[in-house]
Design a protein around this motif. Structure first.
Motif: not given
Length: 293
Positions: A190-217
């Motif tokens: 709920r805290l992150l969802q409020r930040i998404y709304r107020d800062f107008v961002i989509s969402h955040v991911l854990p850092l390790e997910h980005y490592a996995e995505l870049t490796a997958d690409l």
């Protein structure tokens, strides 16, 4: 609205419209409160506090070193904001920088800053969706994304586009807000969802997910770092900056008349971010990767 904090809060068209409205309407307030570098600062461990603005420049320098960014590189600044990083890269390293954003007001300000700094010949700024650009393949030596990845509703599509426009051997360099992990409690979500709304961002991911995505690409030489302890002071200082505004009704109503009722969400977002860092819900991650030859 999704119930997960690790999935997009908005549809892409709604997000793009909200981002344009948010930054076109609040650009001057952002710059008044945060300065020309509208991003986190970096406080080195054991060093004397250099002050907020110097810490913001320090973060850019640390990201340059983490890449590393080479002199004279052709750079795509994906989510360029008001152009501070683009101007800095052009001035310090002689880079040629294409900055792209969804906000026309940001482009106007970025062009003015580049002219003031004497680097209009090394910089250009355009209205372009960073997930779907019109650049040819193999165009850039470096894609630089400083606190813009959190805005992207499709992280993999964004990273794939970064890879497409990079030259073989080119570098993807990202600094972004991250979630602690993918095991968030309901209150943390709920805290992150409020930040998404107020800062107008989509969402955040854990850092390790980005490592996995870049490796997958198919990107290689992937390195990550958690800079959360180095950037945490950003939100303590930002909260102190906002307090006088919040406590002065005349200032509040002046802002409401100029900016509309959304100003309340904007001002509330600052203590929310401090709370997210204090509770170890939000973190700050950097990663870099290379497009294979």
């Amino acid at each position: 609205m999704t119930t997960s904090a690790l999935e997009p809060r908005w549809s892409t068209p709604d997000l793009h419209a909200a981002v344009k409205d948010h930054y076109d309407g609040l650009i001057d307030l952002y710059e008044d409160l945060w300065g020309e570098h509208i991003h986190h600062g970096y406080w080195a461990e054991g060093e004397t506090d250099p002050g907020r603005h110097a810490a913001q420049v320090r973060l850019v320098d640390e990201l340059i070193s983490f890449g590393p960014v080479t002199e004279g590189a052709r750079v795509l600044d994906a989510g360029c904001g008001i152009g501070a990083s683009a101007v800095y890269l052009a001035q310090r390293l002689g880079c040629t920088v294409d900055g792209i954003t969804l906000s026309a007001e940001q482009i106007t300000r970025a062009e003015a800053k580049a002219a003031e700094a004497g680097v209009p010949d090394l910089t250009s700024f355009r209205l372009v969706d960073a997930m779907h650009t019109d650049y040819p393949e193999d165009t850039f030596d470096l894609v630089w994304a400083l606190e813009s990845c959190e805005i992207m509703p499709d992280k993999k599509a964004f990273l794939a586009e970064c890879k497409r426009v990079l030259k073989p051997g080119g570098t993807l360099l990202v600094a972004t807000w991250c979630a602690r992990d993918d095991r968030l409690a309901p209150a943390e979500t709920r805290l992150l969802q409020r930040i998404y709304r107020d800062f107008v961002i989509s969402h955040v991911l854990p850092l390790e997910h980005y490592a996995e995505l870049t490796a997958d690409l198919g990107l290689t030489d992937i390195r990550t770092a958690d800079w959360s302890p180095r950037v945490w002071d950003t939100w303590k200082l930002s909260t102190d900056i906002v307090k006088p505004v919040v406590r002065d009704p005349s200032v509040i109503w002046k802002l409401v008349r100029a900016k509309g009722m959304d100003i309340f969400r904007f001002l509330n977002s600052v203590p929310l971010m401090k709370q997210a860092y204090d509770r170890d819900v939000m973190r700050y991650g950097v990663f870099r990767a290379t497009k294979p030859l």
